[in-house]
Each structure stands twice: as C-alpha cells, then as structure tokens.
Motif scaffolding. Structure first.
Motif, mmCIF file in Angstrom:
data_model
loop_
_atom_site.group_PDB
_atom_site.id
_atom_site.type_symbol
_atom_site.label_atom_id
_atom_site.label_comp_id
_atom_site.label_asym_id
_atom_site.label_seq_id
_atom_site.Cartn_x
_atom_site.Cartn_y
_atom_site.Cartn_z
ATOM 1 N N THR A 225 0.742 -1.349 -0.032
ATOM 2 C CA THR A 225 -0.092 0.142 -0.172
ATOM 3 C C THR A 225 0.887 1.419 0.169
ATOM 4 N N GLN A 226 0.321 2.395 -0.327
ATOM 5 C CA GLN A 226 0.956 3.713 -0.172
ATOM 6 C C GLN A 226 -0.009 4.114 0.880
ATOM 7 N N PRO A 227 0.755 4.110 2.358
ATOM 8 C CA PRO A 227 -0.208 4.498 3.556
ATOM 9 C C PRO A 227 -0.454 6.009 3.604
ATOM 10 N N ASP A 228 -0.146 6.961 2.713
ATOM 11 C CA ASP A 228 -0.537 8.032 2.626
ATOM 12 C C ASP A 228 -1.584 8.452 1.601
ATOM 13 N N GLN A 229 -2.068 7.238 0.951
ATOM 14 C CA GLN A 229 -3.222 7.390 -0.093
ATOM 15 C C GLN A 229 -4.242 6.522 0.318
ATOM 16 N N GLN A 230 -5.266 6.960 1.339
ATOM 17 C CA GLN A 230 -6.380 6.386 1.786
ATOM 18 C C GLN A 230 -7.661 6.973 1.659
ATOM 19 N N SER A 231 -8.702 6.313 1.348
ATOM 20 C CA SER A 231 -10.133 6.948 1.434
ATOM 21 C C SER A 231 -11.023 6.020 1.778
ATOM 22 N N ILE A 232 -12.366 6.421 1.818
ATOM 23 C CA ILE A 232 -13.100 5.341 2.378
ATOM 24 C C ILE A 232 -14.451 5.817 1.929
ATOM 25 N N PHE A 233 -15.408 4.663 1.907
ATOM 26 C CA PHE A 233 -16.773 4.797 1.358
ATOM 27 C C PHE A 233 -17.574 3.717 2.008
ATOM 28 N N GLY A 234 -18.944 3.792 2.046
ATOM 29 C CA GLY A 234 -19.527 2.676 2.549
ATOM 30 C C GLY A 234 -21.070 2.708 2.315
ATOM 31 N N HIS A 235 -21.847 2.001 2.945
ATOM 32 C CA HIS A 235 -23.380 1.726 2.835
ATOM 33 C C HIS A 235 -24.121 1.868 3.872
ATOM 34 N N SER A 236 -25.363 2.385 4.048
ATOM 35 C CA SER A 236 -26.086 2.475 5.119
ATOM 36 C C SER A 236 -25.421 2.887 6.423
ATOM 37 N N MET A 237 -25.463 1.823 7.130
ATOM 38 C CA MET A 237 -24.681 1.917 8.582
ATOM 39 C C MET A 237 -23.241 2.154 8.203
ATOM 40 N N GLY A 238 -22.641 1.510 7.187
ATOM 41 C CA GLY A 238 -21.297 1.886 6.662
ATOM 42 C C GLY A 238 -21.206 3.026 5.955
ATOM 43 N N GLY A 239 -21.901 3.837 5.347
ATOM 44 C CA GLY A 239 -22.165 5.186 4.696
ATOM 45 C C GLY A 239 -21.982 5.981 5.889
ATOM 46 N N HIS A 240 -22.539 5.817 7.151
ATOM 47 C CA HIS A 240 -22.506 6.715 8.054
ATOM 48 C C HIS A 240 -20.932 6.628 8.769
ATOM 49 N N GLY A 241 -20.408 5.379 8.881
ATOM 50 C CA GLY A 241 -19.128 5.059 9.529
ATOM 51 C C GLY A 241 -18.267 5.724 8.514
ATOM 52 N N ALA A 242 -18.374 5.749 6.971
ATOM 53 C CA ALA A 242 -17.228 6.378 6.098
ATOM 54 C C ALA A 242 -17.324 7.621 6.382
ATOM 55 N N LEU A 243 -18.524 8.360 6.555
ATOM 56 C CA LEU A 243 -18.516 9.904 6.714
ATOM 57 C C LEU A 243 -17.919 10.466 8.080
ATOM 58 N N ILE A 244 -18.413 9.599 9.001
ATOM 59 C CA ILE A 244 -17.555 10.106 10.329
ATOM 60 C C ILE A 244 -16.016 10.028 10.329
ATOM 61 N N CYS A 245 -15.636 8.859 9.994
ATOM 62 C CA CYS A 245 -14.427 8.425 9.785
ATOM 63 C C CYS A 245 -13.614 9.643 9.245
ATOM 64 N N ALA A 246 -14.182 9.909 7.849
ATOM 65 C CA ALA A 246 -13.502 10.804 6.842
ATOM 66 C C ALA A 246 -13.550 12.268 7.634
ATOM 67 N N MET A 247 -14.798 12.640 7.966
ATOM 68 C CA MET A 247 -14.735 14.076 8.717
ATOM 69 C C MET A 247 -13.843 14.084 10.024
ATOM 70 N N ARG A 248 -13.800 13.341 10.816
ATOM 71 C CA ARG A 248 -12.909 13.401 12.022
ATOM 72 C C ARG A 248 -11.531 13.020 11.601
ATOM 73 N N ASN A 249 -11.047 12.647 10.611
ATOM 74 C CA ASN A 249 -9.703 12.126 10.164
ATOM 75 C C ASN A 249 -9.503 12.932 8.597
ATOM 76 N N PRO A 250 -9.573 14.064 8.466
ATOM 77 C CA PRO A 250 -9.475 14.603 6.877
ATOM 78 C C PRO A 250 -8.027 14.351 6.427
ATOM 79 N N ASP A 251 -7.226 14.630 7.409
ATOM 80 C CA ASP A 251 -5.660 14.234 6.953
ATOM 81 C C ASP A 251 -5.552 12.846 6.867
ATOM 82 N N ILE A 252 -6.321 11.853 7.287
ATOM 83 C CA ILE A 252 -6.008 10.317 6.834
ATOM 84 C C ILE A 252 -6.578 9.879 5.330
ATOM 85 N N TYR A 253 -7.872 10.387 5.345
ATOM 86 C CA TYR A 253 -8.864 10.022 4.116
ATOM 87 C C TYR A 253 -8.834 11.129 2.898
ATOM 88 N N LYS A 254 -8.392 10.957 1.906
ATOM 89 C CA LYS A 254 -8.402 11.667 0.614
ATOM 90 C C LYS A 254 -9.620 11.854 0.120
#
Ligand SMILES: N[C@@H](CCC(=O)N[C@@H](CS)C(=O)NCC(=O)O)C(=O)O
Length: 282
Positions: free
Chosen positions: A139-168
């Motif tokens: 992997t390229q550890p500095d190149q990560q993104s996230i997506f999801g569905h339903s409960m997982g869509g919620h998970g993706a949104l909160i993980c990304a917004m709380r960690n904008p530096d981790i998720y592109k």
C-alpha cells in the motif's frame, strides 16, 4: 509485521481477492476482512480504498455483490472490506437482535457496559486495521480513502470528517446521516454510548459537517425507492446541513433504486472513479 491468516484466495480480474482473519487488540477477538489486490499490486505500492458495509453484512458481501473489482483493477486501487462488528465475544445480548451487536457495530467506540470491552469499531477502522493492512500489503499509506453503505455510509462519513488528513476522499451509498435522529441510531448509540447525547455528536455526520466540514466534495447516491429512506436515512438533513456551511456535496437521488446491492452495483463505478480522482489516478 502483524500476523494475519489467509482463509481463502481467488484470482479475479488478473488480481487477487483474499479473505483474512487476525486477532484484534482493540476488539479483543478475531476479526475478518477481505482485500482485493489489482494486478498492479505486484509491481508497485497502491492507494487503498476502505468499504464499510451495512447492518447484517460481513466482510465478504461487498466483494461478492458490488462488482467493484473490475474498477479497482482498471484504476489500480486496493479495496479493503472489514467486517461490521466483533463476533463471538460472549457479550450478553450480542446475537439477540439484528440491529445491535453482531453485524451492527455502528463504527463507534462503545463506552457503556457490556459493549465497551469489544465494540471498538471506530478505532479499529481508523487505526488498527490500516496498520494491519499497511504492514501486510503493498500500500501507499498516505493514499487512503473510504466509502460505505447505510450504517457503513455513516461510518465512512464520520471517519473521513474526523480524520481529513488520513482520508483523501469519501463517498456513500444510502448512508445513515443523522443517527442521533433515527431509530437505528438512537437504539445503537444509547446502548453503545449511554444516554448522554452530548457524546453522540461526534458520531453524527450532520453534526460533524457543521462542526468540522470536509476538505473536498462528498459524493452520495440515494435510491428514491429505498425502504429506509424517510424514517432511517433522512438524507434531506445532510443536504441542509451541508448547505448551511457551504460544504461541497454531490448528492444524487437515483429514481426507482432501493437499498440493495443491485443499487450499489449500478453506481459503484462512479464511486471508485471519485476516489481514483482524489488519488490522482485520473
Ligand atoms: N435485516 C434487515 C435488513 C438489513 C439490510 O437491509 N441490510 C443491508 C445494509 S443496511 C444489506 O446490505 N444487507 C445485506 C445484503 O443485501 O446482502 C431487515 O430485514 O429489515
């Protein structure tokens, strides 16, 4: 190197789809995940895209049903799909209801008994799993993104917004956008986090977008024939919250589509392209 066990492996679109288990330090149980490595992974390190599934799913559902491997191979992106909760932990009540416990971790770090000993899905997704993935896959550890569905869509949104530096980048299919205000979320948060709703806010996408926002446009697809649309998903709340703070949002109502993986498979190419652009691959 963190130890992982290979459970099964399949050639797919000239790449490799693997199912793995490992012992999670945070969840204190065996956790499973799947990884699709496109053919480019044999040549060089690649960006990683995490997919979080919805209620009742396991680590295999997205890989079986979404048809994402073709697009991951086209762009050269590794896709990782974790399980949706700890399992077989002995937590009282973990298998009693389909929307709590097994298959329903809600991507939060539980603070209430009896859940808090194992249900640490937020930190598992953001910290532990990426460490495991980055030490075992090209992997390229500095190149990560996230997506999801339903409960997982919620998970993706909160993980990304709380960690904008981790998720592109972040995107979601039919996400739960305000768990504080829907029945699924209220039930899960009161059990996992306790009754003080102040502690719920950092796990609610509508709250977070107004508090911290996100550095780039969020892509969301939502079927209009989704059986959970008006009482659980409440997309208008997120559209309004984004508008209030001028958060760029590409929200697409998709006429006639329901909540199923047939809907996800229809639009998965657009989502992977959204992330490929953020990775500079298109
Ligand atoms: N079991 C629930 C539905 C659960 C459900 O729709 N799960 C969605 C995620 S929220 C899913 O993707 N299920 C797995 C599948 O479609 O394969 C019910 O009967 O109402």
């Amino acid at each position: 190197m963190t130890d992982i066990n290979l459970i099964a492996e399949y050639k797919s679109f000239d790449g490799k789809l693997g199912f793995y288990s490992h012992v999670s330090n945070l969840c204190k149980c065996e956790m499973r995940f799947s990884v699709y490595q496109p053919p480019q992974a044999t040549q060089k390190p690649l960006p990683v895209l995490y997919f979080l599934s919805g209620l009742t799913c396991r680590e295999d559902v997205f890989m079986i049903k979404a048809g994402a491997q073709y697009w991951a191979a086209k762009y050269g992106i590794i896709i990782v799909a974790p399980d949706t909760s700890p399992r077989l932990t002995g937590t009282p009540g973990e298998n009693d209801e389909w929307d709590i416990g097994t298959g329903a971790g809600f991507y939060v770090d539980a603070t209430a008994e009896p859940w808090k000993s194992h249900y640490q899905m937020y930190s598992y997704i953001v910290q532990e799993l990426p460490t495991v993935i980055n030490s075992n896959f090209p992997t390229q550890p500095d190149q990560q993104s996230i997506f999801g569905h339903s409960m997982g869509g919620h998970g993706a949104l909160i993980c990304a917004m709380r960690n904008p530096d981790i998720y592109k980048s972040v995107s979601a299919f039919a996400p739960i956008v305000t768990p504080m205000n829907c029945a699924w979320g209220k039930k899960a948060f009161s059990l996992y986090l306790g009754n003080n709703q102040e502690t719920w806010r950092d796990y609610d996408a509508c709250e977070l977008v107004q508090k911290v926002g996100y550095h780039s446009s969020i892509l969301i697809d939502q079927g209009t024939a989704d059986e959970f649309l008006n009482h659980q998903l409440l997309p208008e709340e997120f559209i309004n919250a984004c508008a209030k703070v001028n958060q760029p949002l590409n929200f697409r109502y998709q006429p006639g589509y329901d909540h199923s993986y047939y809907f996800i498979a229809t639009f998965v190419a657009d989502h992977i392209r959204h992330h490929a652009i953020a990775f500079g691959l298109e």
